[in-house]
Design a protein around this motif. Sequence first.
Motif, PDB file in Angstrom:
ATOM      1  N   ARG A 122       0.256  16.074  -8.015  1.00  0.00           N
ATOM      2  CA  ARG A 122       1.060  15.033  -8.670  1.00  0.00           C
ATOM      3  C   ARG A 122       2.138  14.549  -7.704  1.00  0.00           C
ATOM      4  N   THR A 123       2.427  13.250  -7.701  1.00  0.00           N
ATOM      5  CA  THR A 123       3.372  12.676  -6.749  1.00  0.00           C
ATOM      6  C   THR A 123       4.347  11.729  -7.441  1.00  0.00           C
ATOM      7  N   CYS A 124       5.461  11.491  -6.787  1.00  0.00           N
ATOM      8  CA  CYS A 124       6.356  10.403  -7.203  1.00  0.00           C
ATOM      9  C   CYS A 124       7.199   9.973  -6.018  1.00  0.00           C
ATOM     10  N   VAL A 125       7.652   8.726  -6.049  1.00  0.00           N
ATOM     11  CA  VAL A 125       8.612   8.184  -5.081  1.00  0.00           C
ATOM     12  C   VAL A 125       9.658   7.418  -5.877  1.00  0.00           C
ATOM     13  N   VAL A 126      10.927   7.740  -5.645  1.00  0.00           N
ATOM     14  CA  VAL A 126      12.037   7.052  -6.298  1.00  0.00           C
ATOM     15  C   VAL A 126      12.887   6.379  -5.236  1.00  0.00           C
ATOM     16  N   HIS A 127      13.235   5.113  -5.475  1.00  0.00           N
ATOM     17  CA  HIS A 127      14.197   4.385  -4.645  1.00  0.00           C
ATOM     18  C   HIS A 127      15.406   4.034  -5.506  1.00  0.00           C
ATOM     19  N   HIS A 128      16.600   4.230  -4.947  1.00  0.00           N
ATOM     20  CA  HIS A 128      17.828   3.890  -5.674  1.00  0.00           C
ATOM     21  C   HIS A 128      18.823   3.250  -4.721  1.00  0.00           C
ATOM     22  N   ASP A 129      19.360   2.082  -5.104  1.00  0.00           N
ATOM     23  CA  ASP A 129      20.316   1.332  -4.296  1.00  0.00           C
ATOM     24  C   ASP A 129      21.728   1.471  -4.838  1.00  0.00           C
ATOM     25  N   ARG A 130      22.692   1.181  -3.968  1.00  0.00           N
ATOM     26  CA  ARG A 130      24.090   1.220  -4.385  1.00  0.00           C
ATOM     27  C   ARG A 130      24.376   0.221  -5.496  1.00  0.00           C
ATOM     28  N   ASP A 131      23.634  -0.879  -5.546  1.00  0.00           N
ATOM     29  CA  ASP A 131      23.855  -1.857  -6.610  1.00  0.00           C
ATOM     30  C   ASP A 131      23.206  -1.464  -7.932  1.00  0.00           C
ATOM     31  N   GLY A 132      22.602  -0.290  -7.967  1.00  0.00           N
ATOM     32  CA  GLY A 132      22.019   0.215  -9.200  1.00  0.00           C
ATOM     33  C   GLY A 132      20.542  -0.038  -9.369  1.00  0.00           C
ATOM     34  N   ALA A 133      19.932  -0.807  -8.479  1.00  0.00           N
ATOM     35  CA  ALA A 133      18.501  -1.087  -8.583  1.00  0.00           C
ATOM     36  C   ALA A 133      17.707   0.194  -8.341  1.00  0.00           C
ATOM     37  N   THR A 134      16.771   0.481  -9.235  1.00  0.00           N
ATOM     38  CA  THR A 134      15.985   1.708  -9.169  1.00  0.00           C
ATOM     39  C   THR A 134      14.519   1.397  -9.408  1.00  0.00           C
ATOM     40  N   THR A 135      13.651   1.998  -8.619  1.00  0.00           N
ATOM     41  CA  THR A 135      12.221   1.918  -8.879  1.00  0.00           C
ATOM     42  C   THR A 135      11.657   3.331  -8.909  1.00  0.00           C
ATOM     43  N   VAL A 136      10.696   3.542  -9.805  1.00  0.00           N
ATOM     44  CA  VAL A 136      10.024   4.823  -9.939  1.00  0.00           C
ATOM     45  C   VAL A 136       8.523   4.585  -9.849  1.00  0.00           C
ATOM     46  N   VAL A 137       7.901   5.229  -8.868  1.00  0.00           N
ATOM     47  CA  VAL A 137       6.457   5.151  -8.689  1.00  0.00           C
ATOM     48  C   VAL A 137       5.890   6.553  -8.861  1.00  0.00           C
ATOM     49  N   SER A 138       5.058   6.739  -9.878  1.00  0.00           N
ATOM     50  CA  SER A 138       4.399   8.012 -10.115  1.00  0.00           C
ATOM     51  C   SER A 138       2.976   7.952  -9.591  1.00  0.00           C
ATOM     52  N   GLY A 139       2.325   9.098  -9.489  1.00  0.00           N
ATOM     53  CA  GLY A 139       0.952   9.053  -9.024  1.00  0.00           C
ATOM     54  C   GLY A 139       0.335  10.418  -8.831  1.00  0.00           C
ATOM     55  N   LEU A 140      -0.788  10.399  -8.138  1.00  0.00           N
ATOM     56  CA  LEU A 140      -1.520  11.619  -7.830  1.00  0.00           C
ATOM     57  C   LEU A 140      -2.366  11.385  -6.587  1.00  0.00           C
ATOM     58  N   ARG A 141      -2.787  12.465  -5.973  1.00  0.00           N
ATOM     59  CA  ARG A 141      -3.735  12.385  -4.864  1.00  0.00           C
ATOM     60  C   ARG A 141      -4.716  13.544  -4.966  1.00  0.00           C
ATOM     61  N   ASP A 142      -5.863  13.377  -4.311  1.00  0.00           N
ATOM     62  CA  ASP A 142      -6.902  14.407  -4.267  1.00  0.00           C
ATOM     63  C   ASP A 142      -7.501  14.715  -5.637  1.00  0.00           C
ATOM     64  N   LEU A 143      -7.612  13.681  -6.476  1.00  0.00           N
ATOM     65  CA  LEU A 143      -8.332  13.819  -7.737  1.00  0.00           C
ATOM     66  C   LEU A 143      -9.805  13.530  -7.443  1.00  0.00           C
ATOM     67  N   VAL A 144     -10.602  14.576  -7.331  1.00  0.00           N
ATOM     68  CA  VAL A 144     -11.995  14.451  -6.898  1.00  0.00           C
ATOM     69  C   VAL A 144     -12.880  14.162  -8.106  1.00  0.00           C
ATOM     70  N   LEU A 145     -13.617  13.041  -8.036  1.00  0.00           N
ATOM     71  CA  LEU A 145     -14.466  12.600  -9.137  1.00  0.00           C
ATOM     72  C   LEU A 145     -15.873  12.300  -8.618  1.00  0.00           C
TER      73      LEU A 145
END
Length: 290
Positions: A122-145
Amino acid sequence: MAVVLGPNRYGKAETRVVRVTRDGEVHHLKDCNVGVSLSGAMEEVHRRGDNAAVLPTDSQKNTVYAFAKKHGIGEIEEFALLLARHFVGSQPTIHHARVAVEEYGWERRGPHSFARSGGEVRTCVVHHDRDGATTVVSGLRDLVLLNSTGSEFHGFAKDEYTTLPPATDRVLATAVTARWRHLLPAGEESRDYAESYRQARRCLLDAFAGTYSLSLQQTLFAMGERVLRERPEICEVRLELPNKHHFLVDLAPFGLDNDNEVYFAADRPYGLIEGTVLHDDATPAGAAWD
């Protein structure tokens, strides 16, 4: 011609933290890999070696461990948000924080015994700026199907180097890397990231299993579309699907037929299909995916 400093960031990569929560005889385990990247007023350190604006990467590592103790590690998105907001809020020279977390799964084998899961990360990347702007990216890797049938590939372009024969019944296998961007309405302070992850993962699995595939690109779009149609908190999905080729083994030299039963699973080279599926009114995320 003037020489100027372009975009830059620095931080502590791959801080491994294992948090054990003891609930009486029953223990709970979180095993994570945390990466921190900070940027801001860094002109002087690059030009003159003046470190006054630099929070040492060792301090960033220590913060990860201290926060794991003080706050615990619940959902990795929430932990990343705590760290990102702390670095931007506590350091006047830091204008932007990026925190990426990978979580490794463990299966419970007893009250305080665990076995490392062979499943996806399971993965995530969060970005946060001084002006309050925030992005949240969730995810996964190596899900073998893998689908053992229900996949074709034909009608493709050909040139003088094409040797691949058309396929009307083939194995379709991949190791999914998927990332999805959350819509974050102004003022929202919390979200059930655990349930969002479970449902987005289910959508990916259902779409892969339920799509009669004429190409891996078609399957990619179906997977992203399913997530967006069923999960209103998500506005964009990015997918990387390596085509894990399975080739029929020629058993004729041994006097045996091979009616789509015995395959050679090749690990490389492989086709790599990448794509983004998003709402047509989604606001571009810029560097939020990096």
